[in-house]
Design an enzyme around this catalytic site. Structure first.
Site, PDB file in Angstrom:
ATOM      1  N   SER A   1       0.849  -1.203   0.000  1.00 33.74           N
ATOM      2  CA  SER A   1       0.000   0.000   0.000  1.00 33.74           C
ATOM      3  C   SER A   1       0.875   1.240   0.000  1.00 33.74           C
ATOM      4  O   SER A   1       1.968   1.246   0.595  1.00 33.74           O
ATOM      5  CB  SER A   1      -0.885   0.022   1.257  1.00 33.74           C
TER       6      SER A   1
ATOM      7  N   TYR B   1      -1.985  -0.639  10.221  1.00 35.26           N
ATOM      8  CA  TYR B   1      -2.115  -1.160   8.845  1.00 35.26           C
ATOM      9  C   TYR B   1      -0.846  -0.841   8.044  1.00 35.26           C
ATOM     10  O   TYR B   1      -0.250  -1.722   7.400  1.00 35.26           O
ATOM     11  CB  TYR B   1      -3.337  -0.522   8.192  1.00 35.26           C
TER      12      TYR B   1
HETATM   13  P1  NAP Z   1     -11.574  -5.559  -0.597  1.00 34.37           P
HETATM   14  O1  NAP Z   1     -12.405  -5.250  -1.778  1.00 34.37           O
HETATM   15  O2  NAP Z   1     -12.110  -5.311   0.767  1.00 34.37           O
HETATM   16  O3  NAP Z   1     -11.055  -7.064  -0.710  1.00 34.37           O
HETATM   17  C1  NAP Z   1     -10.342  -7.631   0.346  1.00 34.37           C
HETATM   18  C2  NAP Z   1     -10.193  -9.122   0.108  1.00 34.37           C
HETATM   19  O4  NAP Z   1      -9.475  -9.653   1.241  1.00 34.37           O
HETATM   20  C3  NAP Z   1     -11.526  -9.843   0.035  1.00 34.37           C
HETATM   21  O5  NAP Z   1     -11.501 -10.793  -0.987  1.00 34.37           O
HETATM   22  C4  NAP Z   1     -11.630 -10.513   1.393  1.00 34.37           C
HETATM   23  O6  NAP Z   1     -12.319 -11.760   1.372  1.00 34.37           O
HETATM   24  C5  NAP Z   1     -10.185 -10.753   1.755  1.00 34.37           C
HETATM   25  N1  NAP Z   1     -10.104 -10.880   3.209  1.00 34.37           N
HETATM   26  C6  NAP Z   1     -10.509  -9.982   4.140  1.00 34.37           C
HETATM   27  N2  NAP Z   1     -10.416 -10.514   5.379  1.00 34.37           N
HETATM   28  C7  NAP Z   1      -9.942 -11.767   5.208  1.00 34.37           C
HETATM   29  C8  NAP Z   1      -9.656 -12.829   6.100  1.00 34.37           C
HETATM   30  N3  NAP Z   1      -9.846 -12.735   7.422  1.00 34.37           N
HETATM   31  N4  NAP Z   1      -9.181 -13.981   5.591  1.00 34.37           N
HETATM   32  C9  NAP Z   1      -9.012 -14.124   4.259  1.00 34.37           C
HETATM   33  N5  NAP Z   1      -9.281 -13.167   3.354  1.00 34.37           N
HETATM   34  C10 NAP Z   1      -9.740 -12.006   3.838  1.00 34.37           C
HETATM   35  O7  NAP Z   1     -10.214  -4.710  -0.633  1.00 34.37           O
HETATM   36  P2  NAP Z   1      -9.220  -4.290  -1.815  1.00 34.37           P
HETATM   37  O8  NAP Z   1      -9.189  -2.807  -1.822  1.00 34.37           O
HETATM   38  O9  NAP Z   1      -9.461  -5.037  -3.046  1.00 34.37           O
HETATM   39  O10 NAP Z   1      -7.843  -4.751  -1.128  1.00 34.37           O
HETATM   40  C11 NAP Z   1      -6.996  -5.727  -1.666  1.00 34.37           C
HETATM   41  C12 NAP Z   1      -5.584  -5.445  -1.174  1.00 34.37           C
HETATM   42  O11 NAP Z   1      -5.188  -4.156  -1.654  1.00 34.37           O
HETATM   43  C13 NAP Z   1      -5.447  -5.404   0.352  1.00 34.37           C
HETATM   44  O12 NAP Z   1      -4.272  -6.066   0.747  1.00 34.37           O
HETATM   45  C14 NAP Z   1      -5.354  -3.919   0.649  1.00 34.37           C
HETATM   46  O13 NAP Z   1      -4.640  -3.640   1.826  1.00 34.37           O
HETATM   47  C15 NAP Z   1      -4.631  -3.416  -0.587  1.00 34.37           C
HETATM   48  N6  NAP Z   1      -4.788  -1.985  -0.840  1.00 34.37           N
HETATM   49  C16 NAP Z   1      -5.995  -1.469  -1.187  1.00 34.37           C
HETATM   50  C17 NAP Z   1      -6.125  -0.093  -1.396  1.00 34.37           C
HETATM   51  C18 NAP Z   1      -7.421   0.582  -1.766  1.00 34.37           C
HETATM   52  O14 NAP Z   1      -7.491   1.811  -1.745  1.00 34.37           O
HETATM   53  N7  NAP Z   1      -8.465  -0.170  -2.117  1.00 34.37           N
HETATM   54  C19 NAP Z   1      -4.996   0.728  -1.243  1.00 34.37           C
HETATM   55  C20 NAP Z   1      -3.790   0.159  -0.897  1.00 34.37           C
HETATM   56  C21 NAP Z   1      -3.693  -1.198  -0.700  1.00 34.37           C
HETATM   57  P3  NAP Z   1     -13.899 -11.880   1.768  1.00 34.37           P
HETATM   58  O15 NAP Z   1     -14.547 -10.638   1.241  1.00 34.37           O
HETATM   59  O16 NAP Z   1     -14.315 -13.142   1.104  1.00 34.37           O
HETATM   60  O17 NAP Z   1     -13.974 -11.947   3.247  1.00 34.37           O
END
Ligand code: NAP
Length: 243
Positions: free
Chosen positions: A138, A152
């Site tokens: 991130s 985080y």
């Molecule tokens: P998201 O839409 O909330 O997706 C998160 C994913 O992680 C979901 O598939 C969820 O599975 C899984 N997850 C959550 N809790 C879990 C658990 N206890 N065990 C196993 N899997 C779990 O978020 P996203 O934005 O796509 O994020 C994906 C990655 O990008 C993350 O690592 C996040 O930190 C990183 N990121 C995102 C952003 C942003 O702005 N969106 C910025 C920087 C970094 P379920 O839904 O099936 O529970």
């Protein structure tokens, strides 16, 4: 040509789901999820329609003991692994460090750091020369997320250090390890952290004037996984609109 097999954690939503959909034309897919059954079903349906063989793997990565069974389930479906997108992750409610509880920090560390380290280890045991890992970090690593979720940011900083060590460890074996740093990306993660308006609020403050899309991050991930990035390892790619 043999289709490559890709394991994506957190493929039920956001960046993981977008990566799966874009990869489906030329990869077979092991799609991991935790709780979002409908999300992983929708992703699977789209990937199968694009021609991919798909296996769905459930695991709560809040308990790192669940990583080994995740790979047992993987082995029941596939006999090769060419790529890992180490993507599953969480934020939490915006809070100052003085408000953090042991339970909050333990959950954050387990899902964002301990389990991804163990998932990478499991993946490497199944990989050969030519394989690649992309760890999803991130832009918070550059800012520290003060007053929001410094815990985080710390887990993602740890993931980047691990990524470096693993890249160096595996370079002689022909396995590449990189990381991406998404900026503010329009996915459900912000609402889960209690800030559903975060993308609308902060998007315009990004130098490019908008939040990114999950697909834009997915395309960077897929490039890093691909043979086009064959001489790229031990690096971190910012996908953050200049922020
Ligand atoms: P998201 O839409 O909330 O997706 C998160 C994913 O992680 C979901 O598939 C969820 O599975 C899984 N997850 C959550 N809790 C879990 C658990 N206890 N065990 C196993 N899997 C779990 O978020 P996203 O934005 O796509 O994020 C994906 C990655 O990008 C993350 O690592 C996040 O930190 C990183 N990121 C995102 C952003 C942003 O702005 N969106 C910025 C920087 C970094 P379920 O839904 O099936 O529970």
């Amino acid at each position: 040509m043999t289709r490559k097999t890709l394991l994506i954690t957190g493929a039920s939503s956001g960046i993981g789901a977008a990566t799966a959909r874009l990869a489906a034309t030329d990869h077979d897919l092991a799609l991991h999820y935790n709780a979002n059954v409908q999300g992983v079903k929708d992703t699977t349906e789209a990937c199968r329609a694009a021609g991919a063989r798909v296996a769905i793997l459930q695991a709560d990565l809040g308990d790192p003991e669940n990583v080994a069974p995740l790979f047992e389930a993987f082995d029941a479906e596939f006999d090769r692994l060419d790529g890992l997108v180490n993507n599953a992750g969480i934020v939490d409610a915006a809070a100052r460090a003085t408000e953090f509880t042991p339970a909050r920090v333990a959950r954050m560390v387990a899902i964002n750091l301990t389990s991804p380290i163990l998932v990478a280890g499991g993946a490497v045991r199944r990989m050969k020369s030519g394989a690649a890992i992309v760890n999803v970090s991130s832009a918070a690593v550059r800012f520290g997320s003060p007053g929001q979720y410094a815990d985080y940011a710390a887990t993602k900083g740890g993931l980047e250090v691990f990524s470096k060590g693993l890249a160096q460890e595996l370079a002689p074996e022909g396995i590449r390890v990189t990381a991406v740093r998404p900026g503010i990306i329009a996915t459900p993660i912000h609402g889960k952290g209690g800030q559903a308006d975060r993308v609308d609020r902060l998007g315009p403050t990004v130098p490019m004037g908008r939040a990114g899309t999950a697909e834009e991050v997915a395309r960077a991930i897929l490039w890093l996984l691909s043979d086009h990035a064959g001489y790229v390892t031990d690096t971190v790619l910012d996908v953050s609109g200049g922020r």
